[in-house]
Design a protein around this motif. Structure first.
Motif, PDB file in Angstrom:
ATOM      1  N   GLN A 177       0.860  -1.187   0.000  1.00 51.56           N
ATOM      2  CA  GLN A 177       0.000   0.000   0.000  1.00 51.56           C
ATOM      3  C   GLN A 177       0.885   1.221   0.000  1.00 51.56           C
ATOM      4  O   GLN A 177       1.133   1.827   1.034  1.00 51.56           O
ATOM      5  CB  GLN A 177      -0.903  -0.010   1.243  1.00 51.56           C
ATOM      6  CG  GLN A 177      -1.855   1.163   1.294  1.00 51.56           C
ATOM      7  CD  GLN A 177      -2.738   1.131   2.533  1.00 51.56           C
ATOM      8  OE1 GLN A 177      -2.887   0.118   3.187  1.00 51.56           O
ATOM      9  NE2 GLN A 177      -3.306   2.270   2.863  1.00 51.56           N
ATOM     10  N   SER A 178       1.428   1.585  -1.168  1.00 51.69           N
ATOM     11  CA  SER A 178       2.350   2.711  -1.207  1.00 51.69           C
ATOM     12  C   SER A 178       2.191   3.494  -2.495  1.00 51.69           C
ATOM     13  O   SER A 178       2.394   2.972  -3.585  1.00 51.69           O
ATOM     14  CB  SER A 178       3.790   2.202  -1.080  1.00 51.69           C
ATOM     15  OG  SER A 178       4.680   3.269  -1.361  1.00 51.69           O
TER      16      SER A 178
ATOM     17  N   TRP B 293      -9.671   3.769  -2.133  1.00 53.18           N
ATOM     18  CA  TRP B 293      -8.286   4.180  -2.419  1.00 53.18           C
ATOM     19  C   TRP B 293      -7.344   2.986  -2.407  1.00 53.18           C
ATOM     20  O   TRP B 293      -7.235   2.290  -1.406  1.00 53.18           O
ATOM     21  CB  TRP B 293      -7.811   5.217  -1.393  1.00 53.18           C
ATOM     22  CG  TRP B 293      -6.519   5.867  -1.784  1.00 53.18           C
ATOM     23  CD1 TRP B 293      -6.050   6.091  -3.041  1.00 53.18           C
ATOM     24  CD2 TRP B 293      -5.514   6.385  -0.899  1.00 53.18           C
ATOM     25  NE1 TRP B 293      -4.839   6.734  -3.006  1.00 53.18           N
ATOM     26  CE2 TRP B 293      -4.480   6.923  -1.719  1.00 53.18           C
ATOM     27  CE3 TRP B 293      -5.398   6.465   0.495  1.00 53.18           C
ATOM     28  CZ2 TRP B 293      -3.344   7.515  -1.174  1.00 53.18           C
ATOM     29  CZ3 TRP B 293      -4.264   7.065   1.024  1.00 53.18           C
ATOM     30  CH2 TRP B 293      -3.253   7.577   0.201  1.00 53.18           C
ATOM     31  N   VAL B 294      -6.680   2.762  -3.537  1.00 53.40           N
ATOM     32  CA  VAL B 294      -5.617   1.757  -3.627  1.00 53.40           C
ATOM     33  C   VAL B 294      -4.355   2.515  -4.050  1.00 53.40           C
ATOM     34  O   VAL B 294      -4.124   2.699  -5.244  1.00 53.40           O
ATOM     35  CB  VAL B 294      -5.932   0.685  -4.685  1.00 53.40           C
ATOM     36  CG1 VAL B 294      -5.056  -0.543  -4.465  1.00 53.40           C
ATOM     37  CG2 VAL B 294      -7.384   0.299  -4.676  1.00 53.40           C
TER      38      VAL B 294
ATOM     39  N   SER C   1      -1.270   2.019  -4.519  1.00 52.00           N
ATOM     40  CA  SER C   1      -0.316   1.456  -5.479  1.00 52.00           C
ATOM     41  C   SER C   1      -0.862   1.468  -6.903  1.00 52.00           C
ATOM     42  O   SER C   1      -0.109   1.272  -7.852  1.00 52.00           O
ATOM     43  CB  SER C   1       0.036   0.019  -5.107  1.00 52.00           C
ATOM     44  OG  SER C   1       0.488  -0.039  -3.782  1.00 52.00           O
TER      45      SER C   1
ATOM     46  N   TYR D 292      -2.329  -5.827  -3.700  1.00 51.40           N
ATOM     47  CA  TYR D 292      -2.190  -4.463  -3.213  1.00 51.40           C
ATOM     48  C   TYR D 292      -3.310  -4.161  -2.238  1.00 51.40           C
ATOM     49  O   TYR D 292      -4.428  -4.642  -2.407  1.00 51.40           O
ATOM     50  CB  TYR D 292      -2.197  -3.483  -4.394  1.00 51.40           C
ATOM     51  CG  TYR D 292      -1.107  -3.847  -5.372  1.00 51.40           C
ATOM     52  CD1 TYR D 292       0.224  -3.533  -5.088  1.00 51.40           C
ATOM     53  CD2 TYR D 292      -1.383  -4.602  -6.505  1.00 51.40           C
ATOM     54  CE1 TYR D 292       1.237  -3.932  -5.940  1.00 51.40           C
ATOM     55  CE2 TYR D 292      -0.374  -5.005  -7.363  1.00 51.40           C
ATOM     56  CZ  TYR D 292       0.934  -4.668  -7.070  1.00 51.40           C
ATOM     57  OH  TYR D 292       1.936  -5.080  -7.899  1.00 51.40           O
ATOM     58  N   ARG D 293      -2.987  -3.371  -1.232  1.00 46.49           N
ATOM     59  CA  ARG D 293      -3.973  -3.101  -0.190  1.00 46.49           C
ATOM     60  C   ARG D 293      -4.683  -1.782  -0.470  1.00 46.49           C
ATOM     61  O   ARG D 293      -4.055  -0.790  -0.850  1.00 46.49           O
ATOM     62  CB  ARG D 293      -3.264  -3.026   1.162  1.00 46.49           C
ATOM     63  CG  ARG D 293      -4.199  -2.977   2.356  1.00 46.49           C
ATOM     64  CD  ARG D 293      -3.382  -3.054   3.638  1.00 46.49           C
ATOM     65  NE  ARG D 293      -4.216  -3.094   4.834  1.00 46.49           N
ATOM     66  CZ  ARG D 293      -4.696  -2.020   5.438  1.00 46.49           C
ATOM     67  NH1 ARG D 293      -4.450  -0.828   4.967  1.00 46.49           N
ATOM     68  NH2 ARG D 293      -5.446  -2.149   6.528  1.00 46.49           N
ATOM     69  N   GLY D 294      -5.992  -1.825  -0.304  1.00 45.46           N
ATOM     70  CA  GLY D 294      -6.773  -0.601  -0.403  1.00 45.46           C
ATOM     71  C   GLY D 294      -7.336  -0.280   0.969  1.00 45.46           C
ATOM     72  O   GLY D 294      -7.451  -1.156   1.827  1.00 45.46           O
ATOM     73  N   GLN D 295      -7.706   0.973   1.165  1.00 44.27           N
ATOM     74  CA  GLN D 295      -8.174   1.397   2.481  1.00 44.27           C
ATOM     75  C   GLN D 295      -9.232   2.470   2.285  1.00 44.27           C
ATOM     76  O   GLN D 295      -9.097   3.304   1.386  1.00 44.27           O
ATOM     77  CB  GLN D 295      -6.978   1.953   3.275  1.00 44.27           C
ATOM     78  CG  GLN D 295      -7.309   2.714   4.534  1.00 44.27           C
ATOM     79  CD  GLN D 295      -7.864   1.807   5.631  1.00 44.27           C
ATOM     80  OE1 GLN D 295      -7.344   0.713   5.877  1.00 44.27           O
ATOM     81  NE2 GLN D 295      -8.944   2.251   6.263  1.00 44.27           N
TER      82      GLN D 295
ATOM     83  N   ALA E  20     -10.587  -2.172   5.135  1.00 44.91           N
ATOM     84  CA  ALA E  20      -9.554  -2.323   4.106  1.00 44.91           C
ATOM     85  C   ALA E  20     -10.002  -3.372   3.090  1.00 44.91           C
ATOM     86  O   ALA E  20     -11.019  -4.048   3.291  1.00 44.91           O
ATOM     87  CB  ALA E  20      -8.236  -2.738   4.747  1.00 44.91           C
TER      88      ALA E  20
ATOM     89  N   ASP F  13      -8.367  -5.878  -0.546  1.00 44.90           N
ATOM     90  CA  ASP F  13      -7.224  -6.253  -1.383  1.00 44.90           C
ATOM     91  C   ASP F  13      -7.593  -6.097  -2.847  1.00 44.90           C
ATOM     92  O   ASP F  13      -8.728  -6.363  -3.239  1.00 44.90           O
ATOM     93  CB  ASP F  13      -6.842  -7.721  -1.154  1.00 44.90           C
ATOM     94  CG  ASP F  13      -6.103  -7.930   0.154  1.00 44.90           C
ATOM     95  OD1 ASP F  13      -5.385  -7.009   0.577  1.00 44.90           O
ATOM     96  OD2 ASP F  13      -6.254  -9.015   0.752  1.00 44.90           O
TER      97      ASP F  13
END
Ligand code: CUA
Length: 341
Positions: free
Chosen positions: A35-36, A177-178, A180, A205-208, A221, A223
Motif C-alpha cells: 500500500q504505497s 483508495w488503492v 499502489s 495491493y492493499r486498499g483502504q 480495508a 485487497d
C-alpha cells in the motif's frame, strides 16, 4: 542531579525518542509495501506520483527561495535591496501566473490520462461501500445460475487491462483508495463515481477507506489482486461455480450449523439455501486474503473468533456476536467456510 535537570534530561530523551520514531516512520513509509503511492504498480499511479513529485519539488524550491529572500530582507538595509517594485510585479504577479498556468495545463493532461482506457474495453467492477466492508460486483460476469458475480473485500483484476471501477455507498460517504494503483474516489450514497485502475505488476495491493465513516473506519480495508490474464480467467471460472460440497462429517456439520444459526438470512452461500444480501457473499470466502475487511487473517481460528465475538473485535459493525454457539459448532462452521475456496 537535581530534580529540574532530571526533568529536562527526561524531556531531551523524549525529544530524541520522538525524532527517532518520526525518522523510522518516514523510513517505513518509503519501504516497498502493498500500500504505497511511492511504489506505483500501474500507469495511473505512476502519473499521480510524477505529478506529486513535481508539485513537491517545485513547491520546495520556491519555498526555499522565498525564505532566503525574506532572510536577506531582514538583515539587508532597504537601500541595499535591489529591484524595488520589480519584485512585486515579477514575483507577485508574473511568476505565479506563468507557473500556475503551466501547472494547470499539465494537470488537465494528467487528469485526461487518468480517465483514458487507451481504446481498450475496460473490465467493469462495481464496488459499494458499507459500514465497514466492501461489496464487489462484476456486472458483466454471470455465475452458474445466472446472477451477477458478487464477492466482498477483494477485487481480482487482470494485469494490463484497464478496469473501470464504479463506486457508490449504501449508508454514509466512504472513499475507495488503492495507493499502489491509482487515486482516491469518493463513494457517495445515491451517486455513482468512476475510476480507472490499471495494474501492470501482478501482486496483491492493499486498499483502504480514505474517508472517515464511523467507529471502524480504520478497519475498512480490502485487497486488489492483479493476476496475469490467464490466471484471472481461471479465478473467474472458479468464482462462477457454487460453493463446493462439504467433505467429511465435520464440514457437513459446519454447513448444517451455519444454516441452523440463521447465518443465511444475511449471507449468501451459492449452492445452499443461504441467500441473504445484507452481508458479504461467502460462496468462496476461504479463498480471500483476510476476514472482516482486512481485520483478521483468514484462518479457521480467526473465523471462529470472529463469529463468536464480532462485536468485540469490531464494535458496532452489523454482524452480531454469536456467543450462544458451542465450541464444536463454531469450529465446524469455521472449518466448512474455510473449505470454500
Ligand atoms: Cu468507510 Cu471510512
Amino acid at each position: 542531579m537535581d530534580r529540574r535537570s532530571g526533568r529536562s534530561e527526561g524531556r531531551r530523551r523524549n525529544w530524541r525518542g520522538a525524532a527517532l520514531a518520526g525518522g523510522m516512520g518516514l523510513l517505513a513509509a518509503c519501504e516497498r509495501g502493498p500500500q504505497s503511492a511511492l511504489h506505483p504498480a500501474g500507469r495511473n499511479a505512476e502519473a499521480i506520483l510524477d505529478l506529486t513529485l513535481i508539485l513537491v519539488a517545485g513547491g520546495g524550491v520556491i519555498f526555499l527561495f522565498v525564505m532566503a529572500l525574506a532572510g536577506y530582507a531582514v538583515i539587508a538595509r532597504p537601500e541595499r535591496f535591489p529591484g524595488g517594485r520589480a519584485w512585486i510585479i515579477g514575483g507577485g504577479l508574473v511568476f505565479p501566473i506563468v507557473t500556475l498556468t503551466a501547472l494547470q495545463v499539465y494537470e488537465f493532461a494528467v487528469a485526461r490520462q487518468l480517465s483514458d482506457t487507451g481504446g481498450v474495453e475496460p473490465l467493469r467492477i462495481e464496488v459499494t461501500g458499507y459500514m465497514w466492508w466492501w461489496e464487489v460486483r462484476y456486472p458483466d460476469v454471470r455465475v452458474e445460475g445466472g446472477e451477477v458475480l458478487r464477492t466482498a473485500n477483494r477485487l481480482v483484476i487482470p494485469a494490463g487491462r484497464p478496469v473501470e471501477v464504479v463506486v457508490t455507498a449504501a449508508d454514509v460517504i466512504h472513499s475507495f483508495w488503492v495507493p499502489s494503483l491509482g487515486g482516491k474516489m469518493d463513494m457517495i450514497p445515491g451517486h455513482e463515481n468512476r475510476l480507472i485502475l490499471v495494474g501492470e505488476r501482478p501482486g496483491t495491493y492493499r486498499g483502504q477507506c480514505a474517508e472517515y465513516c464511523g467507529a471502524q473506519h480504520a478497519l475498512m480495508a480490502f485487497d486488489v489482486v492483479v493476476e496475469p490474464p490467464d490466471r484471472f480467467e481461471e479465478w473467474l471460472a472458479a468464482e462462477r461455480r457454487p460453493a463446493a460440497e462439504p467433505e467429511g462429517p465435520q464440514q457437513t456439520a459446519g454447513r448444517d450449523a451455519f444454516l441452523r444459526a440463521g447465518c443465511g438470512s444475511c449471507h449468501t452461500v451459492r449452492g445452499t439455501p443461504a441467500n441473504g444480501a445484507a452481508g458479504p457473499d461467502l460462496t468462496h470466502v476461504g479463498g480471500r486474503g483476510a476476514l472482516a475487511a482486512g481485520t483478521l487473517p483468514n484462518t479457521p481460528e480467526a473465523l471462529a473468533g470472529w463469529i463468536a465475538g464480532a462485536q468485540h473485535i469490531k464494535p458496532e459493525n452489523r454482524m452480531p456476536s454469536f456467543p450462544i454457539l458451542g465450541g464444536d459448532d463454531l469450529h465446524a462452521i469455521a472449518v466448512w467456510l474455510e473449505s470454500l475456496k
